[in-house]
Design a protein around this motif. Structure first.
Motif, PDB file in Angstrom:
ATOM      1  N   LEU A  36       3.507   2.048  -9.544  1.00 14.74           N
ATOM      2  CA  LEU A  36       3.379   0.587  -9.576  1.00 14.74           C
ATOM      3  C   LEU A  36       2.339   0.097 -10.557  1.00 14.74           C
ATOM      4  O   LEU A  36       1.399   0.819 -10.882  1.00 14.74           O
ATOM      5  N   LEU A  48       2.307   2.141   7.371  1.00 16.16           N
ATOM      6  CA  LEU A  48       3.312   3.206   7.467  1.00 16.16           C
ATOM      7  C   LEU A  48       3.775   3.514   6.043  1.00 16.16           C
ATOM      8  O   LEU A  48       4.373   2.652   5.388  1.00 16.16           O
ATOM      9  N   GLN A  80      -3.898   3.813  -1.881  1.00 14.89           N
ATOM     10  CA  GLN A  80      -4.199   2.693  -0.964  1.00 14.89           C
ATOM     11  C   GLN A  80      -5.608   2.852  -0.399  1.00 14.89           C
ATOM     12  O   GLN A  80      -6.372   1.894  -0.308  1.00 14.89           O
ATOM     13  N   ASN A 102       7.207  -5.604   1.953  1.00  9.68           N
ATOM     14  CA  ASN A 102       7.608  -6.212   0.680  1.00  9.68           C
ATOM     15  C   ASN A 102       8.206  -5.143  -0.214  1.00  9.68           C
ATOM     16  O   ASN A 102       7.557  -4.133  -0.508  1.00  9.68           O
ATOM     17  N   GLU A 103       9.439  -5.357  -0.634  1.00 11.00           N
ATOM     18  CA  GLU A 103      10.128  -4.436  -1.548  1.00 11.00           C
ATOM     19  C   GLU A 103      10.185  -3.004  -1.014  1.00 11.00           C
ATOM     20  O   GLU A 103       9.810  -2.063  -1.702  1.00 11.00           O
ATOM     21  N   VAL A 104      10.613  -2.844   0.199  1.00 13.53           N
ATOM     22  CA  VAL A 104      10.804  -1.501   0.761  1.00 13.53           C
ATOM     23  C   VAL A 104      12.285  -1.272   1.058  1.00 13.53           C
ATOM     24  O   VAL A 104      12.832  -0.199   0.766  1.00 13.53           O
ATOM     25  N   TRP A 117      17.404   1.837  10.435  1.00  5.79           N
ATOM     26  CA  TRP A 117      16.050   2.024   9.902  1.00  5.79           C
ATOM     27  C   TRP A 117      15.161   0.819  10.252  1.00  5.79           C
ATOM     28  O   TRP A 117      14.031   0.971  10.726  1.00  5.79           O
TER      29      TRP A 117
HETATM   30  C1  LIG Z   1       8.462  -0.800  -4.377  1.00  2.00           C
HETATM   31  S1  LIG Z   1       7.094  -0.190  -3.519  1.00  2.00           S
HETATM   32  C2  LIG Z   1       6.428  -1.677  -2.858  1.00  2.00           C
HETATM   33  C3  LIG Z   1       4.983  -1.541  -2.527  1.00  2.00           C
HETATM   34  C4  LIG Z   1       4.275  -2.771  -1.939  1.00  2.00           C
HETATM   35  N1  LIG Z   1       4.902  -3.224  -0.721  1.00  2.00           N
HETATM   36  C5  LIG Z   1       4.219  -3.885  -2.939  1.00  2.00           C
HETATM   37  O1  LIG Z   1       4.811  -4.921  -2.712  1.00  2.00           O
HETATM   38  O2  LIG Z   1       3.561  -3.705  -3.973  1.00  2.00           O
HETATM   39  C6  LIG Z   1       7.813   0.594  -2.136  1.00  2.00           C
HETATM   40  C7  LIG Z   1       6.815   1.156  -1.154  1.00  2.00           C
HETATM   41  O3  LIG Z   1       7.491   1.582   0.027  1.00  2.00           O
HETATM   42  C8  LIG Z   1       7.195   2.933   0.303  1.00  2.00           C
HETATM   43  N2  LIG Z   1       8.396   3.469   0.959  1.00  2.00           N
HETATM   44  C9  LIG Z   1       9.586   3.747   0.394  1.00  2.00           C
HETATM   45  N3  LIG Z   1      10.441   4.164   1.327  1.00  2.00           N
HETATM   46  C10 LIG Z   1       9.778   4.125   2.515  1.00  2.00           C
HETATM   47  C11 LIG Z   1      10.138   4.448   3.857  1.00  2.00           C
HETATM   48  N4  LIG Z   1      11.345   4.898   4.151  1.00  2.00           N
HETATM   49  N5  LIG Z   1       9.199   4.290   4.808  1.00  2.00           N
HETATM   50  C12 LIG Z   1       7.945   3.832   4.514  1.00  2.00           C
HETATM   51  N6  LIG Z   1       7.560   3.528   3.261  1.00  2.00           N
HETATM   52  C13 LIG Z   1       8.461   3.677   2.281  1.00  2.00           C
HETATM   53  C14 LIG Z   1       6.862   3.522  -1.045  1.00  2.00           C
HETATM   54  O4  LIG Z   1       6.156   4.706  -1.005  1.00  2.00           O
HETATM   55  C15 LIG Z   1       6.057   2.366  -1.642  1.00  2.00           C
HETATM   56  O5  LIG Z   1       4.755   2.338  -1.120  1.00  2.00           O
END
Ligand SMILES: C[S@@+](CC[C@H](N)C(=O)[O-])C[C@H]1O[C@@H](n2cnc3c(N)ncnc32)[C@H](O)[C@@H]1O
Length: 396
Positions: A65, A132, A142, A175-177, A245
């Motif tokens: 990121l 999480l 983080q 956000n964006e997960v 999920w």
């Molecule tokens: C696109 S990044 C977004 C990060 C942050 N929320 C932001 O807005 O900057 C996706 C995040 O979700 C985490 N992630 C992806 N799949 C996940 C899962 N199944 N469970 C928990 N975290 C997950 C990634 O490691 C990363 O930290």
């Protein structure tokens, strides 16, 4: 598992380490294809490419990121995003009396730091801030961000491998997960439906159609009807695991709300006949591409969220659908203009910088419309401020 050689392109000047890493991920994928008889679903391909332990994009240590990474998220673009999210959390924590926050997928930790610092100013700190996170590498990042920016709050912050065992009241934010959840890809014809999986062709990954099973065919039929009817050859995707999920990661919330922000659309718009290539998108070094077979393990693979499916999951999980709107209206409802004043103080240059950032978050051609916010709630009567300006629930 049998060892497989796969041709790895290197037209992006990958480092030797990156070539080795993507080669290892490609071998793992190829072995899986061979062991499965020559074909795997795209959902499985995406799962390995993003999540295979020690290999996947989110489970190994790629730089993801922010500046120098692969993509910029809203909190990476501006502190205003976290300030607005904090406002929504502050309202909810006030209404609940007290409570905790659980953030799913915290990226670099910036959203957590921005939210906590604003909540501290507002006098509404959560009892605990839980994170999480699947990526060990991002967890470390983080931890560094939060220790540096908020050393006084360290005792409230805790990292989790699974949703909390004990129920808690408060807020869950993500956000964006959801866009990273593995999707199933399909091609529709007037008389049949194909699942687009992955096979090896001359040592390279290639799309490989197969007759869709009954479940996928039924889903596609429903999606085609929702979208308004498709021409033969229509390609798109859906996320079979979205509801399970989303229910799993929110299962410990007692009273409170879940705030989901991601790019996506209501189902009827997602599956418009005109959107006939689907929404699959990959990110590598700030460039978006549409080839998920390039640099497996090094590039992010995403698909838009079907927010109607997320609303259905909300009902199934026993929540109320408390709001659905665009990111622009969500941030406006939460007083992004006041946040600009509060963060800039009397510094005019800082205000001007924040105004540029706000435009990136809010303009329709930027993130304002593509990104949506959805709220699920339980045990909360008051309307959520972020959803008061424009209610789009009727579009779901
Ligand atoms: C696109 S990044 C977004 C990060 C942050 N929320 C932001 O807005 O900057 C996706 C995040 O979700 C985490 N992630 C992806 N799949 C996940 C899962 N199944 N469970 C928990 N975290 C997950 C990634 O490691 C990363 O930290």
């Amino acid at each position: 598992m049998s060892a497989q050689r796969v041709l790895v392109r290197n037209d992006a000047a990958l480092s030797a380490e990156e070539v080795l890493h993507t080669g290892r991920v490609a071998e793992r994928l190829a072995a899986e294809i061979v062991d499965a008889g020559g074909w795997i679903s795209f959902e499985r391909y995406m799962e390995i490419a993003l999540y295979a332990p020690g290999l996947g994009y989110y489970s190994a240590g790629a730089h993801k990121l922010g500046r120098g990474g692969d993509f910029a998220t809203a909190p990476e673009i501006s502190r205003l995003f976290g300030a607005c999210m904090a406002q929504q959390c502050a309202d909810l924590l006030r209404d609940l009396g007290r409570g905790s926050i659980l953030e799913i997928g915290a990226g670099s930790g910036r959203l957590a730091a921005d939210m906590l610092s604003r909540l501290e100013t507002l006098g509404r700190l959560p009892t605990r801030y839980l994170i999480l996170e699947v990526s060990a590498d991002l967890r470390e990042r983080q931890r560094r961000t939060l220790t540096q920016r908020l050393p006084q709050l360290q005792e409230r912050i805790e990292w989790l491998d699974a949703p909390p065992r004990a129920n808690f009241d408060g807020v869950i934010v993500a956000n964006e997960v959801l866009d990273a959840l593995p999707v199933s890809r399909f091609r529709w014809h007037s008389t049949r439906c194909e699942e687009l999986g992955v096979a090896l062709e001359q040592g390279k990954f290639a799309w490989a159609p197969r007759p869709a099973n009954a479940r996928t065919a039924t889903v596609c039929q429903a999606l085609a009807a929702a979208g308004g009817g498709w021409q033969g050859g229509y390609v798109s995707e859906y996320c079979p695991r979205l509801a399970a999920w989303a229910t799993h990661v929110t299962r410990s919330l007692g009273n409170g709300a879940v705030l989901w922000i991601d790019y996506g659309l209501p189902r009827a718009q997602y599956y418009f006949p005109q959107r006939h290539g689907g929404t699959l998108l990959c990110h590598f070094r700030q460039r978006a591409r549409d080839d998920p077979f390039l640099y497996p393990g090094l590039q992010d693979i995403t698909a838009w969220v079907d927010f109607t499916a997320l609303a259905e999951a909300c009902m199934g999980a026993g929540y109320q659908l408390a709001g659905f709107t665009t990111q622009a209206h969500f941030l406006a409802g939460l007083g992004i203009d006041h946040a600009m004043q509060a963060l800039a103080g009397s510094d005019e240059n800082q205000f001007a910088r924040l105004a540029v950032e706000a435009r990136r978050l809010m303009l329709p051609g930027e993130m304002g419309e593509r990104f949506k916010a959805m709220a699920w709630s339980r045990g909360i009567d008051a309307p959520l401020r972020g959803f008061e300006i424009k209610d789009l629930r009727h579009t779901l």
